[in-house]
Motif scaffolding. Structure first.
Motif, mmCIF file in Angstrom:
data_model
loop_
_atom_site.group_PDB
_atom_site.id
_atom_site.type_symbol
_atom_site.label_atom_id
_atom_site.label_comp_id
_atom_site.label_asym_id
_atom_site.label_seq_id
_atom_site.Cartn_x
_atom_site.Cartn_y
_atom_site.Cartn_z
ATOM 1 N N LEU A 1 95.647 -62.343 89.748
ATOM 2 C CA LEU A 1 96.111 -63.684 89.525
ATOM 3 C C LEU A 1 97.337 -63.742 89.817
ATOM 4 O O LEU A 1 98.029 -65.111 89.767
ATOM 5 C CB LEU A 1 95.590 -64.438 88.207
ATOM 6 C CG LEU A 1 94.134 -64.664 87.940
ATOM 7 C CD1 LEU A 1 93.823 -65.126 86.549
ATOM 8 C CD2 LEU A 1 93.489 -65.559 89.079
ATOM 9 N N THR B 1 100.683 -68.969 80.315
ATOM 10 C CA THR B 1 99.366 -68.214 80.066
ATOM 11 C C THR B 1 99.105 -67.812 78.846
ATOM 12 O O THR B 1 99.853 -66.489 78.750
ATOM 13 C CB THR B 1 99.032 -67.537 81.413
ATOM 14 O OG1 THR B 1 99.304 -68.372 82.549
ATOM 15 C CG2 THR B 1 97.474 -67.290 81.275
ATOM 16 N N LYS C 1 88.717 -63.174 84.415
ATOM 17 C CA LYS C 1 89.383 -64.262 85.622
ATOM 18 C C LYS C 1 89.216 -65.603 85.482
ATOM 19 O O LYS C 1 89.887 -66.565 85.261
ATOM 20 C CB LYS C 1 89.258 -63.462 86.798
ATOM 21 C CG LYS C 1 90.024 -64.087 88.044
ATOM 22 C CD LYS C 1 89.731 -63.343 89.212
ATOM 23 C CE LYS C 1 90.174 -64.055 90.381
ATOM 24 N NZ LYS C 1 89.938 -63.382 91.453
ATOM 25 N N GLU C 2 87.633 -66.074 85.414
ATOM 26 C CA GLU C 2 87.403 -67.152 85.451
ATOM 27 C C GLU C 2 87.708 -67.983 84.005
ATOM 28 O O GLU C 2 88.414 -69.158 84.006
ATOM 29 C CB GLU C 2 85.934 -67.500 85.649
ATOM 30 C CG GLU C 2 85.229 -66.995 86.784
ATOM 31 C CD GLU C 2 83.943 -66.995 87.041
ATOM 32 O OE1 GLU C 2 83.304 -67.608 85.857
ATOM 33 O OE2 GLU C 2 83.366 -66.368 88.090
ATOM 34 N N GLN D 1 91.398 -69.107 84.390
ATOM 35 C CA GLN D 1 91.747 -69.973 85.335
ATOM 36 C C GLN D 1 91.096 -71.359 84.803
ATOM 37 O O GLN D 1 91.499 -72.341 85.280
ATOM 38 C CB GLN D 1 90.814 -69.731 86.823
ATOM 39 C CG GLN D 1 91.605 -68.749 87.361
ATOM 40 C CD GLN D 1 90.829 -68.256 88.694
ATOM 41 O OE1 GLN D 1 89.337 -68.148 88.631
ATOM 42 N NE2 GLN D 1 91.361 -68.003 89.956
ATOM 43 N N HIS D 2 89.985 -71.433 83.941
ATOM 44 C CA HIS D 2 89.472 -72.494 83.257
ATOM 45 C C HIS D 2 90.626 -73.331 82.575
ATOM 46 O O HIS D 2 91.322 -72.579 81.760
ATOM 47 C CB HIS D 2 88.289 -72.267 82.350
ATOM 48 C CG HIS D 2 87.691 -73.128 81.691
ATOM 49 N ND1 HIS D 2 86.890 -74.441 82.152
ATOM 50 C CD2 HIS D 2 87.819 -73.489 80.389
ATOM 51 C CE1 HIS D 2 86.845 -74.970 81.385
ATOM 52 N NE2 HIS D 2 87.054 -74.877 80.241
#
Ligand code: TPP
Ligand code: SF4
Lengths: 392, 291, 202
Positions: free
Chosen positions: B38, B88, B185-186, B189-190
């Motif tokens: 990412l 993040t 990863k998802e 990103q969410h």
């Protein structure tokens, strides 16, 4: 920054003096000192601090979060502090107990933070709506292990304002949490108070200079460099003993050095940290040493003592820890008695006795019924002491 | 790739404290591959952990890392995220850390739907303190504090997270490194609270006491017990017993995220206060400038 | 505590206007707005440029339990913040009249709502019963305005705060939208005819 506190300052319009509740004065002090992050959990008699912050912070670009408990509250403040924000939380005894582990974490990772404890009578749920000074030793030693502590005690609404400011300053300066102790009386009473005149109180050797919102590393030159997430670095922060890189160490020498440094950064700055006020200096045979709402009674006694012909000095302490050893020993050397009225069973008297008993007689007066000492009660005790002395 | 993740490891701090065969490293490596994939910025990526073997991962990552106190990682992370919405923020926690002592913070973080990614390393035991019972331990399992077999039922943490309001809920196992990598990863990103349960073997403290002889055997066991959600719906209740349902189990992309909802409300208040308040809420306050 | 700084002079007349240290106790039951009364009185005294301390105490129930507000008004900073002996007791309930009369000084003033306190306690000093709740209903149609009516009468009779300041304090303290009705109530209290209470004075 006046425009920021529109509502709190509504009361300030057109007058140099405003009538304000102690808890709101505390919130005002925090905002004026640059606090921009508050996380808390409701508890009597401190909730008004949180409510004022909930009202003000969102509209000045700050953050207010009501967390799920006091542990989460102080932890969220620690998280914010690690990003460089000036953070504060406020509570009362039961919540202060829950915060203790995290308070130790803030101390060991050197996160600046202000914790206000508006004391109720305890232990446990106790009496939420009556004043007490029962958490004094908890504020010093509540979290486990040897550690430094800075503890201030507010005696009136003006103190709630200025000591909160002082706490913010000390927290930044020494990179450590600072506890402000108030009690139900000081927190919830309304009193006339003039923020403009607060500058006239000389509280510290430095002047007050607050940058809104951010921790200022340059205020703490002699303390380890801060760990600020996102400040062109990506530090590792841990509650384990660590070396200057921030990583854990089990080395005996490093451990020793680490803890001593942590302890001494406060102990070695006693002079700067110890705030007090002394009345009738050098004129008493008895010195009343008092803090918080008991100091109000002591000051009343100071005014009355002259009429009554009693030789009384009053030492009003704003800083309880680090212990104001020098001033107490000075007083101890010249008076015959030190009298310490407290709304507990002699917690601070015990500390003073350790420092002073080689020179003078230290007498504690404890009260735990949720009422204040009256001036009469102190005057009678002083008359008894000085009278007794004469007859010896 | 193995070499590449070293860029994000404090290699000078290795070897790590984990036992040989421990599954924690597999998930940590998967996480680092996601960081690389990412292109997360080192200075704006913060891992907050609690206390436990799993939380110790924070000690080895060359990112902003906060190794906090037992159970409170999510609370600390909430403070970090609210103070720096541009970061993040990932939380590493264990089943004891996140579901026992920190269970209340977990459900409230889910309820707020704050934009954090919580990776809960579920090894069904308290590894760090020597194999005591954890709230995800199955009935009948043995631990140092369930000598005659666990009698309390375990949590299904994914169902708990979903019920509490998490908008991304997923489960994977150490036996499926690629799957867990995709889920992490998802999750990152969410936008919203992402809860990822990573089922990991603890051969030392769990396996030994529960007739799972080797780390490999444990991984095999995890693999054979895994079913996808699509497979799971076809199974009866009895057939499902003992199975590990994996994949994205719940996703709600429309749920309002806490920090954004807070900022929107604050902005409205600031505007209502009118000319008296001069602050640009959209501007991220730069910490660096305060130096 | 630093109140006297900006005070422009605001004249005060009445039974207690000449005392430079006045202790006031307001008593009633929950829901009568006794605490708000204390805040308004304290705010007014603050506007007069005097030093003020206001403390309160109430029973566990929000409604129905006892409710009390103590206000100390002085020319100099107030150290001891608790009421010692009251110069003035304003009682809006039978219980508070009965219970707090002991805290009054001999030369103090007792003011009570004569509609509610049916058996006023024996007191040697000035004792004044006025039908505040009746006036509140007549003037505003709302019995809830009793506290503000009483405040008007207190200001007029005792002079512990100036008329100008109590008007300002009422406007500041009451919820937005109720200012008009509250000022009306205040004026009813302020317009108390000395003849209405002088007769009661012993
Ligand atoms: C307040 C507190 N209680 C207890 C402990 C001791 N302790 C450290 S780690 C741990 C359990 C960790 O279990 P888990 O979260 O499942 O992590 P694992 O080690 O299995 O990865 C406990 C109880 C502690 N550090 N703090
Ligand atoms: S005790 Fe278990 S969880 Fe901890 S390092 Fe060893 S194998 Fe891993």
């Amino acid at each position: 920054m006046e425009q920021w506190h529109s509502h709190l300052l509504r009361e300030r319009v057109d007058q140099s003096s405003l009538l304000i509740q102690g808890n709101r004065a505390c919130a005002l002090g925090a905002l004026d000192a640059g606090v921009t992050f508050f996380a808390g959990y409701p508890i009597t008699p401190s909730s008004e601090i949180m409510e004022a912050m909930a009202e003000e912070l969102p509209r000045i670009g700050g953050v207010f979060v009501q967390m799920e408990d006091e542990i989460a509250s102080i932890c969220a403040c620690i998280g914010a502090s690690l990003t460089g924000k000036l953070a504060m939380t406020a509570t009362s005894g039961p919540g202060f107990s829950l915060m203790q582990e995290a308070l130790g974490y803030a101390i060991i990772i050197e996160a600046p933070l202000v914790v206000v404890n508006v004391m109720r009578v305890g232990p446990s749920t106790g009496r939420p709506t009556a004043p007490s000074q029962g958490d004094v030793m908890q504020a010093r030693w509540g979290t486990h292990g040897d550690h430094p502590a800075i503890v201030l005690a507010a005696s009136n609404v003006a103190d709630m304002y200025r000591l909160t400011m002082a706490a913010v300053r000390f927290a930044q300066r020494f990179r450590t949490p600072v506890t402000v102790l108030a009690d139900q009386l000081v927190g919830q009473m309304r009193e006339s108070f003039s923020p403009e005149l607060v500058g006239r109180y000389r509280l510290t050797s430095g002047d007050f200079d607050f940058t809104p919102g951010y921790i200022r590393p340059e205020l703490a030159p002699e303390v380890r460099p801060p760990h600020i997430l996102g400040l062109d670095e990506h530090p590792h922060v841990t509650g384990l003993f660590h070396d200057e890189t921030g990583f854990p160490t089990n080395d005996p020498d490093e451990s020793n050095e680490f803890l001593r440094e942590l302890y001494n950064k406060v102990a070695h700055h006693r002079e700067e940290l110890c705030l007090y006020d002394i009345k009738n200096e050098g004129k008493g045979r008895v010195c009343i040493v008092a803090y918080g709402s008991c100091a109000r009674t002591a000051r009343a006694v100071w005014r009355l003592a002259e009429y009554e012909g009693l030789p009384v000095e009053v030492l009003h302490l704003y800083t309880l820890f680090p212990l104001p050893v020098e001033i107490i020993q000075q007083v101890a050397r010249r008076v015959e008695f030190i009298l310490i009225p407290e709304l507990n069973l002699g917690q601070y008297a015990h500390e003073v006795r350790k420092m002073a008993e080689q020179w003078t007689t230290v007498i504690g007066m404890g009260k735990i019924d949720g009422t204040l000492f009256t001036p009469r009660e102190l005057l009678d005790r002083i008359a008894e002491l000085t009278g007794k002395y004469e007859s010896v | 790739m193995a070499l590449e993740i070293e860029r994000f490891l404090h290699t000078e701090r290795l070897p790590h404290i984990w036992c040989p065969g421990c599954g924690l490293g597999i998930i940590t490596a998967a996480f680092l591959r996601v960081v690389i994939d990412l292109g997360l910025e080192r200075d704006k990526t913060v891992v907050v952990s609690g206390i436990g073997c799993s939380s110790r991962a924070a000690n080895y990552l060359d990112l902003g890392t906060v190794h906090s106190i037992h159970g409170r990682a999510l609370a600390v992370a909430t403070g970090v995220k609210m103070a720096r919405p541009d970061f993040t923020v990932i939380v590493f926690t264990g089943d004891g850390d996140g579901a026992a002592i920190g269970g209340n913070h977990l459900i409230h973080a889910c309820r707020r739907n704050i934009d954090l990614t919580c990776i809960l390393f579920n090894n069904s035991t308290y590894g760090m303190t020597g194999g005591q019972t954890s709230p995800t331990m199955a009935v009948g399992d043995r631990s140092t504090t369930a000598r005659y077999g666990q009698v309390e039922p375990p949590f299904d943490l994914c169902r708990l997270a979903e019920a509490a309001g998490a908008s991304f809920v997923a489960r994977g196992t150490a036996a499926q490194a690629r799957l867990i990598e995709r889920l992490i990863k998802e999750g990152i990103q969410h936008q919203g609270f992402s809860f990822i349960e990573a089922v990991v073997p603890c051969p030392t403290e769990y396996g030994r006491r529960n007739a799972l002889k080797s780390p490999l055997e444990m991984l095999d066991n995890e693999r054979t017990r895994s079913v996808t959600q699509a497979q799971a719906v076809k199974l009866t209740q009895e057939e499902l017993a003992g199975k590990i349902v994996t994949g994205v189990l719940h996703l709600d992309e429309d749920a309002p995220e806490f920090q954004q909802a807070y900022a929107a409300s604050a902005r409205a208040q600031a505007e209502r206060a009118g000319a008296r308040v001069q602050i640009d809420m959209t501007q991220k306050l730069p910490v660096g400038e305060q130096k | 505590m630093l109140g006297s700084v900006a005070a422009s002079f605001r004249p005060r007349f009445g039974l207690l206007a000449d005392r430079d240290f006045v202790e006031v106790r307001l008593g009633g039951s929950g829901g009568q707005g006794v605490v708000l009364m204390g805040i308004i009185l304290a705010t007014a005294a603050n506007h007069d440029g005097r030093c003020v301390v206001e403390t309160e105490s109430y029973g566990p129930e929000a409604r129905g339990g006892y409710s009390r507000s103590d206000v100390i008004i002085a020319e100099a900073p107030i150290d001891y913040p608790k009421l010692d002996n009251a110069d003035l007791l304003v009682a809006l309930s039978q219980d508070s009249a009965q219970g707090y009369v002991k805290s009054l000084r001999r030369n103090g003033v007792l003011i009570y709502d004569s509609e509610i306190v049916k058996n006023p306690p024996a007191f040697a000093g000035a004792t004044i019963g006025l039908p505040f709740s009746l006036w509140a209903k007549e003037e505003t149609g709302r019995i809830q305005a009793t506290n503000v009516v009483a405040l008007g009468a207190v200001a007029r009779i005792t002079g512990v705060v100036s008329i100008q300041s109590i008007r300002e304090a009422v406007s500041e303290a009451v919820p937005a939208g109720t200012t008009e009705v509250n000022l009306k109530a205040l004026d009813r209290g302020l317009s108390v005819d000395p003849a209405e209470w002088e007769t009661d004075q012993r």
